[in-house]
Design a protein around this motif. Structure first.
Motif, PDB file in Angstrom:
ATOM      1  N   ALA A  91      29.378  42.010  47.039  1.00 28.19           N
ATOM      2  CA  ALA A  91      29.726  43.240  47.774  1.00 28.19           C
ATOM      3  C   ALA A  91      31.238  43.441  47.804  1.00 28.19           C
ATOM      4  O   ALA A  91      31.722  44.560  47.613  1.00 28.19           O
ATOM      5  CB  ALA A  91      29.170  43.183  49.194  1.00 28.19           C
ATOM      6  N   ALA A  92      31.992  42.375  48.018  1.00 34.20           N
ATOM      7  CA  ALA A  92      33.458  42.479  48.035  1.00 34.20           C
ATOM      8  C   ALA A  92      33.994  42.855  46.662  1.00 34.20           C
ATOM      9  O   ALA A  92      34.917  43.679  46.552  1.00 34.20           O
ATOM     10  CB  ALA A  92      34.070  41.166  48.505  1.00 34.20           C
ATOM     11  N   MET A  93      33.433  42.278  45.624  1.00 34.62           N
ATOM     12  CA  MET A  93      33.863  42.625  44.265  1.00 34.62           C
ATOM     13  C   MET A  93      33.507  44.069  43.945  1.00 34.62           C
ATOM     14  O   MET A  93      34.297  44.785  43.317  1.00 34.62           O
ATOM     15  CB  MET A  93      33.244  41.660  43.258  1.00 34.62           C
ATOM     16  CG  MET A  93      33.760  40.245  43.394  1.00 34.62           C
ATOM     17  SD  MET A  93      32.866  39.062  42.373  1.00 34.62           S
ATOM     18  CE  MET A  93      33.549  39.435  40.765  1.00 34.62           C
ATOM     19  N   ASP A  94      32.324  44.487  44.352  1.00 33.37           N
ATOM     20  CA  ASP A  94      31.900  45.874  44.141  1.00 33.37           C
ATOM     21  C   ASP A  94      32.852  46.837  44.854  1.00 33.37           C
ATOM     22  O   ASP A  94      33.237  47.874  44.307  1.00 33.37           O
ATOM     23  CB  ASP A  94      30.470  46.051  44.640  1.00 33.37           C
ATOM     24  CG  ASP A  94      29.603  46.834  43.688  1.00 33.37           C
ATOM     25  OD1 ASP A  94      29.884  46.829  42.474  1.00 33.37           O
ATOM     26  OD2 ASP A  94      28.634  47.451  44.159  1.00 33.37           O
ATOM     27  N   GLU A  95      33.219  46.496  46.088  1.00 33.49           N
ATOM     28  CA  GLU A  95      34.147  47.331  46.858  1.00 33.49           C
ATOM     29  C   GLU A  95      35.517  47.382  46.185  1.00 33.49           C
ATOM     30  O   GLU A  95      36.153  48.438  46.131  1.00 33.49           O
ATOM     31  CB  GLU A  95      34.275  46.805  48.295  1.00 33.49           C
ATOM     32  CG  GLU A  95      35.100  47.680  49.200  1.00 33.49           C
ATOM     33  CD  GLU A  95      34.512  49.078  49.434  1.00 33.49           C
ATOM     34  OE1 GLU A  95      35.297  49.981  49.794  1.00 33.49           O
ATOM     35  OE2 GLU A  95      33.300  49.283  49.255  1.00 33.49           O
ATOM     36  N   ALA A  96      35.987  46.251  45.662  1.00 29.25           N
ATOM     37  CA  ALA A  96      37.268  46.219  44.950  1.00 29.25           C
ATOM     38  C   ALA A  96      37.217  47.131  43.727  1.00 29.25           C
ATOM     39  O   ALA A  96      38.176  47.856  43.439  1.00 29.25           O
ATOM     40  CB  ALA A  96      37.621  44.790  44.549  1.00 29.25           C
ATOM     41  N   LEU A  97      36.108  47.114  43.013  1.00 28.53           N
ATOM     42  CA  LEU A  97      35.960  48.011  41.858  1.00 28.53           C
ATOM     43  C   LEU A  97      35.983  49.471  42.304  1.00 28.53           C
ATOM     44  O   LEU A  97      36.597  50.315  41.657  1.00 28.53           O
ATOM     45  CB  LEU A  97      34.662  47.715  41.106  1.00 28.53           C
ATOM     46  CG  LEU A  97      34.648  46.453  40.258  1.00 28.53           C
ATOM     47  CD1 LEU A  97      33.228  46.137  39.789  1.00 28.53           C
ATOM     48  CD2 LEU A  97      35.572  46.603  39.068  1.00 28.53           C
ATOM     49  N   LYS A  98      35.316  49.746  43.398  1.00 26.98           N
ATOM     50  CA  LYS A  98      35.269  51.111  43.935  1.00 26.98           C
ATOM     51  C   LYS A  98      36.662  51.595  44.321  1.00 26.98           C
ATOM     52  O   LYS A  98      37.044  52.719  44.030  1.00 26.98           O
ATOM     53  CB  LYS A  98      34.344  51.148  45.152  1.00 26.98           C
ATOM     54  CG  LYS A  98      34.211  52.486  45.817  1.00 26.98           C
ATOM     55  CD  LYS A  98      33.264  52.380  47.001  1.00 26.98           C
ATOM     56  CE  LYS A  98      33.231  53.645  47.810  1.00 26.98           C
ATOM     57  NZ  LYS A  98      32.370  53.500  48.992  1.00 26.98           N
ATOM     58  N   MET A  99      37.429  50.720  44.988  1.00 31.36           N
ATOM     59  CA  MET A  99      38.762  51.091  45.469  1.00 31.36           C
ATOM     60  C   MET A  99      39.841  50.946  44.397  1.00 31.36           C
ATOM     61  O   MET A  99      40.948  51.452  44.559  1.00 31.36           O
ATOM     62  CB  MET A  99      39.142  50.231  46.680  1.00 31.36           C
ATOM     63  CG  MET A  99      38.148  50.314  47.833  1.00 31.36           C
ATOM     64  SD  MET A  99      37.867  51.992  48.402  1.00 31.36           S
ATOM     65  CE  MET A  99      39.267  52.184  49.457  1.00 31.36           C
ATOM     66  N   GLY A 100      39.542  50.228  43.325  1.00 35.17           N
ATOM     67  CA  GLY A 100      40.532  50.008  42.274  1.00 35.17           C
ATOM     68  C   GLY A 100      41.626  49.046  42.699  1.00 35.17           C
ATOM     69  O   GLY A 100      42.726  49.079  42.165  1.00 35.17           O
ATOM     70  N   GLU A 101      41.340  48.177  43.657  1.00 34.26           N
ATOM     71  CA  GLU A 101      42.327  47.219  44.157  1.00 34.26           C
ATOM     72  C   GLU A 101      41.866  45.800  43.845  1.00 34.26           C
ATOM     73  O   GLU A 101      40.788  45.384  44.245  1.00 34.26           O
ATOM     74  CB  GLU A 101      42.502  47.372  45.666  1.00 34.26           C
ATOM     75  CG  GLU A 101      43.069  48.720  46.053  1.00 34.26           C
ATOM     76  CD  GLU A 101      43.164  48.887  47.561  1.00 34.26           C
ATOM     77  OE1 GLU A 101      43.022  47.890  48.296  1.00 34.26           O
ATOM     78  OE2 GLU A 101      43.363  50.020  47.995  1.00 34.26           O
ATOM     79  N   PHE A 102      42.723  45.063  43.147  1.00 34.69           N
ATOM     80  CA  PHE A 102      42.397  43.704  42.750  1.00 34.69           C
ATOM     81  C   PHE A 102      43.575  42.795  43.086  1.00 34.69           C
ATOM     82  O   PHE A 102      44.587  42.821  42.404  1.00 34.69           O
ATOM     83  CB  PHE A 102      42.093  43.632  41.256  1.00 34.69           C
ATOM     84  CG  PHE A 102      41.053  44.620  40.824  1.00 34.69           C
ATOM     85  CD1 PHE A 102      39.714  44.342  40.981  1.00 34.69           C
ATOM     86  CD2 PHE A 102      41.416  45.854  40.299  1.00 34.69           C
ATOM     87  CE1 PHE A 102      38.750  45.249  40.604  1.00 34.69           C
ATOM     88  CE2 PHE A 102      40.460  46.774  39.919  1.00 34.69           C
ATOM     89  CZ  PHE A 102      39.117  46.473  40.073  1.00 34.69           C
TER      90      PHE A 102
END
Length: 123
Positions: A91-102
């Motif tokens: 879920a956290a990785m999915d959210e990072a992909l959604k927000m474009g923040e890594f």
């Protein structure tokens, strides 16, 4: 025989290759074979396989183990079910992909990363 798998979250695709899956229709056992010494990463890898198999099979009766070959006797270690933790990570990785923040987290993985020659965070 090896069993490739892919499980998609919203944006994230989790994929890998399970060394062995024994499934009687009720319970399933994932076995990952390793040579050498025990590493915590091995248990995490199998925990991800257990998580993925539970999603693909649509049931919770999935267990995992790591079998270390080359030992006498062979070393067999049960892997703790970490489905809730894996759900959180995905879920956290999915959210990072959604927000474009890594956020970069340099570490051991940097040594084998394909981008290490151009990454300002590589060790």
């Amino acid at each position: 025989s090896e069993l490739p798998f892919s499980v998609r979250a919203e944006r994230l695709l989790v994929h890998g290759v399970i060394d062995r899956l024994d499934d009687d229709g009720k319970d399933a056992l994932i076995t990952d074979y390793k040579l050498g010494v025990t590493e915590p990463e091995h248990h995490f890898q199998v925990a991800v396989y257990v998580w993925a198999a539970a999603r693909v099979l649509g049931r919770d009766g999935v267990r995992g183990r790591v079998v270390y070959l080359g030992h006498d006797p062979v070393d067999v270690e049960a892997v703790t079910n970490e489905n809730a933790r894996i759900d959180s990570i995905v879920a956290a990785m999915d959210e990072a992909l959604k927000m474009g923040e890594f956020a970069a987290r340099p570490g051991k993985a940097c040594g084998t990363c394909a981008h290490r020659t151009v990454c300002k965070y590589a060790a």
